[in-house]
Design a protein around this motif. Sequence first.
Motif, mmCIF file in Angstrom:
data_model
loop_
_atom_site.group_PDB
_atom_site.id
_atom_site.type_symbol
_atom_site.label_atom_id
_atom_site.label_comp_id
_atom_site.label_asym_id
_atom_site.label_seq_id
_atom_site.Cartn_x
_atom_site.Cartn_y
_atom_site.Cartn_z
ATOM 1 N N PHE A 17 0.705 -1.316 0.008
ATOM 2 C CA PHE A 17 0.048 0.069 0.116
ATOM 3 C C PHE A 17 0.618 1.336 0.019
ATOM 4 C CE2 PHE A 17 -3.316 -2.630 0.344
ATOM 5 C CZ PHE A 17 -3.971 -2.850 1.418
ATOM 6 N N MET A 18 0.588 2.296 -0.981
ATOM 7 C CA MET A 18 1.123 3.398 -1.062
ATOM 8 C C MET A 18 0.185 4.555 -0.348
ATOM 9 S SD MET A 18 4.193 2.157 -1.777
ATOM 10 C CE MET A 18 5.181 3.906 -1.923
ATOM 11 N N SER A 19 0.809 5.661 -0.171
ATOM 12 C CA SER A 19 0.178 6.725 0.190
ATOM 13 C C SER A 19 -1.169 7.043 -1.036
ATOM 14 C CB SER A 19 0.788 8.303 0.186
ATOM 15 O OG SER A 19 1.481 8.523 -0.938
ATOM 16 N N THR A 20 -1.058 6.931 -2.109
ATOM 17 C CA THR A 20 -2.331 7.114 -2.719
ATOM 18 C C THR A 20 -2.943 5.490 -2.871
ATOM 19 O OG1 THR A 20 -1.051 8.482 -4.337
ATOM 20 C CG2 THR A 20 -3.113 7.407 -5.333
ATOM 21 N N PRO A 21 -4.401 5.976 -2.580
ATOM 22 C CA PRO A 21 -5.151 4.483 -2.412
ATOM 23 C C PRO A 21 -5.317 4.045 -4.048
ATOM 24 C CG PRO A 21 -6.615 6.459 -2.437
ATOM 25 C CD PRO A 21 -5.121 6.997 -2.396
ATOM 26 N N PHE A 22 -5.371 2.701 -3.943
ATOM 27 C CA PHE A 22 -5.685 1.948 -5.294
ATOM 28 C C PHE A 22 -6.802 2.356 -5.956
ATOM 29 C CE2 PHE A 22 -5.964 -1.629 -8.338
ATOM 30 C CZ PHE A 22 -4.441 -1.616 -8.852
ATOM 31 N N PHE A 23 -7.891 2.215 -4.965
ATOM 32 C CA PHE A 23 -9.265 2.597 -5.794
ATOM 33 C C PHE A 23 -9.968 3.788 -5.028
ATOM 34 C CE2 PHE A 23 -9.057 -2.315 -6.069
ATOM 35 C CZ PHE A 23 -9.021 -2.262 -7.378
ATOM 36 N N SER A 24 -10.706 4.433 -5.721
ATOM 37 C CA SER A 24 -11.594 5.560 -5.284
ATOM 38 C C SER A 24 -12.918 5.110 -5.504
ATOM 39 C CB SER A 24 -11.298 6.823 -5.941
ATOM 40 O OG SER A 24 -9.965 7.266 -5.301
ATOM 41 N N VAL A 25 -13.825 4.672 -4.488
ATOM 42 C CA VAL A 25 -15.051 4.052 -4.679
ATOM 43 C C VAL A 25 -15.958 5.385 -4.638
ATOM 44 C CG1 VAL A 25 -16.894 2.752 -4.049
ATOM 45 C CG2 VAL A 25 -14.461 1.941 -3.880
ATOM 46 N N SER A 42 -20.700 -2.397 2.699
ATOM 47 C CA SER A 42 -20.120 -3.320 1.459
ATOM 48 C C SER A 42 -18.955 -3.026 1.000
ATOM 49 C CB SER A 42 -21.245 -3.544 0.383
ATOM 50 O OG SER A 42 -20.991 -2.493 -0.461
ATOM 51 N N VAL A 43 -18.552 -1.967 1.071
ATOM 52 C CA VAL A 43 -17.048 -1.138 0.478
ATOM 53 C C VAL A 43 -16.058 -1.657 1.995
ATOM 54 C CG1 VAL A 43 -15.942 0.482 -0.241
ATOM 55 C CG2 VAL A 43 -18.125 0.492 -0.727
ATOM 56 N N GLU A 52 -10.194 4.493 -0.883
ATOM 57 C CA GLU A 52 -11.205 5.686 -0.307
ATOM 58 C C GLU A 52 -12.591 5.559 -0.902
ATOM 59 O OE1 GLU A 52 -9.917 9.589 -1.462
ATOM 60 O OE2 GLU A 52 -9.860 8.966 -3.530
ATOM 61 N N ILE A 53 -13.376 5.879 -0.025
ATOM 62 C CA ILE A 53 -14.835 6.068 -0.436
ATOM 63 C C ILE A 53 -15.244 7.527 -0.405
ATOM 64 C CG2 ILE A 53 -17.192 5.393 0.304
ATOM 65 C CD1 ILE A 53 -16.042 3.378 2.135
ATOM 66 N N ILE A 54 -15.700 7.913 -1.598
ATOM 67 C CA ILE A 54 -16.335 9.380 -1.547
ATOM 68 C C ILE A 54 -17.615 9.362 -2.033
ATOM 69 C CG2 ILE A 54 -15.942 11.487 -2.959
ATOM 70 C CD1 ILE A 54 -13.252 10.575 -3.796
ATOM 71 N N VAL A 55 -18.355 9.987 -1.056
ATOM 72 C CA VAL A 55 -19.722 9.979 -1.011
ATOM 73 C C VAL A 55 -20.323 11.505 -1.550
ATOM 74 C CG1 VAL A 55 -22.367 9.678 0.030
ATOM 75 C CG2 VAL A 55 -20.354 8.264 0.580
ATOM 76 N N ILE A 94 -15.379 12.045 -9.399
ATOM 77 C CA ILE A 94 -14.013 11.668 -10.201
ATOM 78 C C ILE A 94 -13.117 12.928 -9.717
ATOM 79 C CG2 ILE A 94 -13.197 11.765 -12.597
ATOM 80 C CD1 ILE A 94 -15.695 10.394 -13.440
ATOM 81 N N LEU A 95 -13.317 14.156 -9.940
ATOM 82 C CA LEU A 95 -12.587 15.324 -9.817
ATOM 83 C C LEU A 95 -11.782 15.307 -8.332
ATOM 84 C CD1 LEU A 95 -14.727 18.040 -11.116
ATOM 85 C CD2 LEU A 95 -12.644 16.924 -12.185
ATOM 86 N N ALA A 96 -12.698 14.808 -7.407
ATOM 87 C CA ALA A 96 -11.954 14.586 -5.903
ATOM 88 C C ALA A 96 -11.402 13.532 -5.599
ATOM 89 C CB ALA A 96 -13.403 14.610 -4.945
ATOM 90 N N ALA A 97 -11.300 12.333 -6.507
ATOM 91 C CA ALA A 97 -10.631 11.129 -6.434
ATOM 92 C C ALA A 97 -9.218 11.229 -6.211
ATOM 93 C CB ALA A 97 -10.884 10.359 -7.472
ATOM 94 N N GLN A 98 -8.625 10.508 -5.243
ATOM 95 C CA GLN A 98 -7.076 10.615 -5.237
ATOM 96 C C GLN A 98 -6.538 9.100 -5.907
ATOM 97 O OE1 GLN A 98 -6.218 11.071 -1.204
ATOM 98 N NE2 GLN A 98 -7.040 13.348 -1.330
ATOM 99 N N GLY A 99 -7.331 7.889 -6.009
ATOM 100 C CA GLY A 99 -7.159 6.737 -6.434
ATOM 101 C C GLY A 99 -6.718 6.492 -7.803
#
Length: 337
Positions: A17-25, A42-43, A52-55, A94-99
Motif C-alpha cells: 500500500f502506498m499513500s495514494t489509494p488503489f481504488f476510489s469508490v 459493503s465497501v 477511499e470512499i467518496i460519497v 472523479i474530480l475529488a478522487a485520489q485513487g
Amino acid sequence: MTPVTVLECELYDDYVFMSTPFFSVVIPLYNKENYIEKCIRSVIDQTFADFEIIVIDDGSLDGSACLVEKVIDSRLRLLKQVNSGVAAARNAGILAAQGKYIAFLDADDWYEKNFLKEILDLTQDFNRCDAYATGYFRHKNGVKKDCMAYVSRQFERYVVKDFYKDWSKGAFFCASSCVVNVKYFWEKNKLFPVGESMGEDQELWFHIAENGAIAYSNKCLSNYNQGTENSLSFGSKITKELPFISRLKSRLNKGDVHKFADSARGFVERYELELSISNSVHGSKLKAIQLLWENRDAKGWGRLKLLALAMIVVPRWFVGFIRKLRFSIIEKKYNSQ
C-alpha cells in the motif's frame, strides 16, 4: 467521520500500500436513507482494503447524509452539492478522487466482499485496459438474477472483443460493477454527460469500448437494486430515443465508429425495435408502427421484429410473458454452451 488520511505503507496479500489509494469508490447519493448504510458497509468489508470512499450527497432531502456522517472510517469522505443529477455527482467524485482506479457504486447497490480484489486481479492480468468490470446480480421485486456476458461464459476473465455484439444480448455489467482507470478521464477528456438522467453511464461505456479496452470477469460480484424508490428504473417507461443512442447513431452516420461498426448498427436496430415494443405498450401505437417500419430492413432481428409487431396487436398483459419466455430461451441456450 474524519477526512481521508494518508495510509501508512503496509503489506497486504503481497501488495504494498502506498499513500495514494488503489481504488476510489465514488457513491452518488440522493434520498437513499434506507440503503446507504448497507452500500457503504459493503465497501468497508471488502477483502482488499486499499481504497477511499467518496460519497457525493446530491442535495438529499431525507436523512441520507446524516447516516453517512455517523460512519467512522478515515477512508470515507462526504461531499455535498446542490441537486444536479447523478452524472454531475459522479463527475464531482472523479474530480475529488485520489485513487488510481475509480469504482462507481450507486447508493442503493452493494458489493460482494471480493469485488475489489477481483478487479485488482483483472488490472494485473490486463494492465493495459482502460476499464474493468464484473458480472452482477440484478434484484427486482424480490427476484435475484445473475447478469453476465452470455457468449463468453466459458471464460472467467478476458478482454471484451466485440462490445456491441455482447451488449446486444443484454447489459453484462452495470455502473456498480465497473471500474475505470483515472487516466482515461483526463487523456480522453471524457466525463459523464451532465443533465441526462437515463443512459448517461452507457454513454461512457460506449466511449471506452470505441476508444479503449475493457477487461471483464464473469463472476457476479456486485448487486444492482433495480426498482427502488427515487430510482430512475422504478417504473421507467422509455418511449423516446435516449441521447446516448442518438449520439451513437450520429457517430455511425459520420463513420466515426472504427471498432465494432457492424455490431454497433445491429445494436441500434435492436434498440429501436425494443423501443417499438415499449411504445406499443406504454406510448403510441402509431409510433411503434413507425419505428417498426423504419427498421423493416434490419438484418438478423427477424424474431424480434415479429415480437414487436405482435406487441402492437396483443393485450398489454401478454407482453411480460413473451419477454420472460424470450430471455429464458436465450439464457438456456448460452448456459448449455
